[in-house]
Design an enzyme around this catalytic site. Structure first.
Site, mmCIF file in Angstrom:
data_model
loop_
_atom_site.group_PDB
_atom_site.id
_atom_site.type_symbol
_atom_site.label_atom_id
_atom_site.label_comp_id
_atom_site.label_asym_id
_atom_site.label_seq_id
_atom_site.Cartn_x
_atom_site.Cartn_y
_atom_site.Cartn_z
ATOM 1 N N HIS A 104 44.980 42.238 42.329
ATOM 2 C CA HIS A 104 44.396 43.134 41.335
ATOM 3 C C HIS A 104 44.900 44.575 41.429
ATOM 4 C CE1 HIS A 104 40.556 43.073 38.607
ATOM 5 N NE2 HIS A 104 41.588 43.637 38.019
ATOM 6 N N ASP A 126 34.792 40.719 37.068
ATOM 7 C CA ASP A 126 35.155 40.538 38.477
ATOM 8 C C ASP A 126 33.907 40.234 39.298
ATOM 9 O OD1 ASP A 126 36.408 40.895 41.059
ATOM 10 O OD2 ASP A 126 37.739 42.391 40.184
ATOM 11 N N HIS A 128 33.907 41.300 42.257
ATOM 12 C CA HIS A 128 33.956 42.488 43.117
ATOM 13 C C HIS A 128 33.999 43.757 42.268
ATOM 14 C CE1 HIS A 128 36.099 39.107 45.124
ATOM 15 N NE2 HIS A 128 35.364 39.463 46.160
ATOM 16 N N ASP A 130 35.829 46.517 43.184
ATOM 17 C CA ASP A 130 37.178 47.099 43.311
ATOM 18 C C ASP A 130 37.176 48.619 43.185
ATOM 19 O OD1 ASP A 130 38.021 44.512 43.693
ATOM 20 O OD2 ASP A 130 39.026 44.310 41.756
ATOM 21 N N HIS A 143 43.843 45.662 46.775
ATOM 22 C CA HIS A 143 43.247 44.966 45.615
ATOM 23 C C HIS A 143 41.733 45.190 45.536
ATOM 24 C CE1 HIS A 143 41.886 40.751 47.309
ATOM 25 N NE2 HIS A 143 41.647 41.709 48.180
ATOM 26 N N ASP A 229 39.672 39.462 36.467
ATOM 27 C CA ASP A 229 39.937 38.862 37.781
ATOM 28 C C ASP A 229 39.392 37.431 37.726
ATOM 29 O OD1 ASP A 229 39.667 38.067 40.506
ATOM 30 O OD2 ASP A 229 39.490 40.163 41.138
ATOM 31 N N ASP A 231 38.387 35.557 39.864
ATOM 32 C CA ASP A 231 37.236 35.270 40.723
ATOM 33 C C ASP A 231 35.901 35.653 40.067
ATOM 34 O OD1 ASP A 231 36.653 38.016 41.359
ATOM 35 O OD2 ASP A 231 38.018 37.957 43.067
ATOM 36 N N GLU A 276 44.830 37.583 40.175
ATOM 37 C CA GLU A 276 44.277 36.935 41.378
ATOM 38 C C GLU A 276 44.354 35.410 41.351
ATOM 39 O OE1 GLU A 276 43.178 38.330 44.309
ATOM 40 O OE2 GLU A 276 43.356 40.434 43.722
#
Ligand SMILES: NC(=[NH2+])NCCC[C@H](N)C(=O)O
Ligand SMILES: [Mn+2]
Ligand SMILES: [Mn+2]
Length: 304
Positions: A104, A126, A128, A130, A143, A229, A231, A276
């Site tokens: 990312h 995402d 996360h 980030d 990332h 992303d 994920d 990702e």
């Protein structure tokens, strides 16, 4: 969309601990990206990959670290500048950049190539946030920092390759959060950024949450950049990602979110990245194929 979609691969894995996301762009192309877009009559042009140094040829801890911990910072800066340049050229040619990762960190490049002179909103799908910086990162992996870099947080402030002054935190929304570090949590509390966690999605549903995210950022912006992303999805649906987190988005919810983005903001969409994808951890390229399908939804695919 009317604009030709320019596909740009960034085989980058220097920003993540687990190797393998560098093969993401190949896996996504192999997964049928251009066929998916052909099927919705979307014109595409594949401009190949950005050159990325191999981790074997560098030392993660050598060079600049912006006063904290940031592995492969010199190499990442080089790659992000290259991505920004290619993305900028795509815009100049009237094309829409679709950037394939790669980890990312490359979003720093997409953002910088897209936001030179227009006020820009961001939707960041995402697990996360980030939002880390070299000072707050628990891992040193870049990332985990791209949104922090774009917003000029901490030592990223004023760094020309990273910080995008035309992106105001009040025009940024993160959707799908379920793994947030302490330093990130603090920024979310102290800044004007909009954060929507999985709990919000449990409570209100993906459509309402995505609509709220769009409503929150669409005010006073010229254009919208979407960073996706993989994920964001549940690992059952998308096992081939570097940092999977349980409790994510279902297959249909993923599509619903991106269909809504297209419906509400197609006119002002300026760039999309799909990042990702880690083919080494995938099951028969399922995650890469899903990335192709989701990209099509973001670019106008409808069931009926
Ligand atoms: N783009 C991603 N998958 N980021 C994962 C980041 C994980 C963790 N928050 C870190 O900073 O190290
Ligand atoms: Mn993530
Ligand atoms: Mn991410």
């Amino acid at each position: 969309m009317d604009r030709t979609v320019e596909i740009l691969g960034v085989p980058m894995d220097l920003g993540a601990d687990r190797r393998g996301v560098d093969m993401g762009p190949s896996a996504i192309r192999y997964g049928g990206l251009s066929d998916e877009l052909d099927a919705i009559d979307q014109a595409t042009a594949d401009s190949g990959d950005v050159t990325v140094p191999r981790p074997e040829s560098g030392d993660p801890d050598a060079g600049d670290t912006l006063g904290g911990k940031a592995k492969y910072l010199d190499e990442t800066r080089t790659v992000c500048k290259r991505v920004a340049e290619r993305v900028r050229k795509a815009h100049e040619a009237g094309r829409f950049p679709l950037v394939l990762g790669g980890d990312h960190s490359i979003a720093i490049g997409t953002a910088n190539g897209s936001t030179r002179d227009q006020s820009t909103g961001i939707i960041w799908f995402d697990a996360h946030a980030d939002l880390n910086t070299p000072e707050t990162t628990p891992s040193g992996n870049i990332h985990g920092m791209p949104l922090g870099a774009i917003l000029g947080r901490g030592p990223f402030d004023g760094k020309e390759w990273a910080h995008c002054p035309n992106v105001d935190p009040s025009n940024v929304a993160m959707v799908g959060l379920r793994s947030v570090d302490e330093g990130e949590q603090k920024y979310i509390q102290d800044s004007a950024i909009h954060a929507y966690s999985m709990s919000d999605i449990d409570e209100h549903g993906i459509t309402t949450v995505t609509q709220n995210a769009l409503d929150a950022v669409l005010d006073d912006i010229d254009q919208l950049y979407v960073s996706f992303d993989m994920d964001f999805l549940d690992p059952d649906e998308a096992p081939g990602v570097g940092t999977p987190v349980r409790g994510g988005i279902s297959y249909r919810e993923g599509h619903a979110a991106l269909e809504l983005v297209y419906r509400e903001a197609a006119e002002i969409l300026c760039a999309l990245d799909m990042v990702e994808v880690n083919p080494i951890l995938d099951r028969q390229n399922r995650t890469a194929e899903l990335a192709c399908e989701l990209a099509a939804s973001a670019l106008g695919k409808r069931i009926l």
